[in-house]
Design an enzyme around this catalytic site. Structure first.
Site, PDB file in Angstrom:
ATOM      1  N   SER A 123      34.987   5.572 -46.111  1.00 18.31           N
ATOM      2  CA  SER A 123      35.770   6.188 -45.569  1.00 18.31           C
ATOM      3  C   SER A 123      37.210   5.676 -46.144  1.00 18.31           C
ATOM      4  O   SER A 123      38.322   5.684 -45.589  1.00 18.31           O
ATOM      5  CB  SER A 123      36.076   5.750 -44.117  1.00 18.31           C
ATOM      6  OG  SER A 123      36.739   6.670 -43.284  1.00 18.31           O
ATOM      7  N   LYS A 155      38.662  13.532 -42.618  1.00 16.87           N
ATOM      8  CA  LYS A 155      38.185  13.696 -43.915  1.00 16.87           C
ATOM      9  C   LYS A 155      37.110  14.497 -44.372  1.00 16.87           C
ATOM     10  O   LYS A 155      36.715  14.837 -45.507  1.00 16.87           O
ATOM     11  CB  LYS A 155      37.724  12.196 -44.465  1.00 16.87           C
ATOM     12  CG  LYS A 155      38.925  11.133 -44.670  1.00 16.87           C
ATOM     13  CD  LYS A 155      38.592   9.710 -44.677  1.00 16.87           C
ATOM     14  CE  LYS A 155      39.643   8.860 -44.834  1.00 16.87           C
ATOM     15  NZ  LYS A 155      39.378   7.511 -44.337  1.00 16.87           N
ATOM     16  N   SER A 173      39.551   9.488 -38.957  1.00 17.95           N
ATOM     17  CA  SER A 173      39.196   9.786 -40.140  1.00 17.95           C
ATOM     18  C   SER A 173      37.941  11.075 -40.313  1.00 17.95           C
ATOM     19  O   SER A 173      37.451  11.243 -41.073  1.00 17.95           O
ATOM     20  CB  SER A 173      38.257   8.555 -40.815  1.00 17.95           C
ATOM     21  OG  SER A 173      39.207   7.483 -41.179  1.00 17.95           O
TER      22      SER A 173
END
Length: 275
Positions: A104, A48, A45
């Site tokens: 997230s 992101k 993640s």
């Protein structure tokens, strides 16, 4: 092998257990620690951060996006971390960025990428074009959230590339405000129901901490990009491939304190020399 900076050469850096780590003083450009920082690997993640960076370049924070069924299904069907967005809600881009960066949310990533690609493939192409433009030569994205795909691990990068991306992205005070928040509450309105999201980054609230992003998949291990402003210096670090979730935060705190101690020693030495 870890390479430490001159200011802290008098003593060893803290132990780093991840597969790769990098720490730099973004204010001076000095590399403070390099441990396999050029090794390409999945970053989960941390992906992101690029998603947020592109959205901030293209969107107005007050713009509103309606949550679609495909956004909700994406977060649900792939077993991803979610912001638990609800079908039909109309949320601002600002709130969706909090949903992206704090819990997230893969559902938030999908909604943003779908809107500003337009389409997931279009957005992923923008991510890779932006990576090349920023000089992230060892970075390749396959989607907007870092989840494994049937055709790959969800993209690859390096600790060094992710630190550079963090330094650039955090030049935007809007992202600093978002990623340094411990919690974000969205009150109920006629457009949407209420939400409360908590930051997965356990460093948040620590001295000078301004972000940035956690990540985890089985392939990537536990990952962390972290940043803090200490005594006029912006310190930015990345840990990839850690086996234990909590240890990445302990290591990051130790690295920040080690770097600050080195800077203070350097300043004292310069002051004594000037005297």
């Amino acid at each position: 092998m870890a390479v430490a900076h001159d200011a802290a050469a008098a003593y060893d850096p803290p132990a780093v257990y991840g597969r790769a780590a990098f720490l730099a003083d973004a204010t001076t450009g000095e590399v403070l620690l390099d441990a396999n920082a050029g090794r390409r690997m999945p970053v989960a993640s941390l992906t992101k951060v690029m998603t947020a960076y592109i959205v901030l370049q293209e969107a107005n924070l007050a713009d509103k996006i309606r949550v679609k069924g495909e956004d909700v299904r994406y977060g649900r069907d792939y077993g991803a971390s979610k912001a638990w967005l609800r079908l039909g809600d109309r949320l601002t881009v600002e709130d969706l960025l909090y949903a992206l960066m704090l819990p997230s949310g893969a559902d938030a990533a999908h909604a943003l990428a779908r809107t500003y690609g337009p389409g997931i493939e279009g957005f992923t192409a923008k991510m890779n074009a932006t990576a090349r433009a920023l000089g992230l030569r060892d970075t390749e994205y396959l989607n907007a959230d870092g989840l494994p795909t049937p055709h790959g691990q969800g993209g690859v990068s390096t600790a060094r590339d992710q630190a550079r991306l963090a330094e650039i992205a955090l030049r935007d005070p809007r992202l600093v405000e978002i990623t340094s928040a411990r919690r974000h509450h969205v009150p109920r309105t006629a457009d949407h129901r209420s939400y409360t999201w908590t930051n997965t980054n356990r460093l948040t609230g620590g001295r000078g901490v301004i972000g940035l992003k956690t990540g985890f998949t089985r392939a990537a291990g536990h990952c962390l990009t972290f940043a803090a402003d200490r005594d006029g210096h912006r310190l930015i670090g990345v840990i990839l491939g850690e086996r234990q979730s909590n240890r990445r935060f302990q290591t990051a705190r130790a690295l920040l304190d080690w770097a600050q101690d080195g800077l203070e020693r350097h300043d004292r030495t310069e002051g004594e020399a000037a005297a």
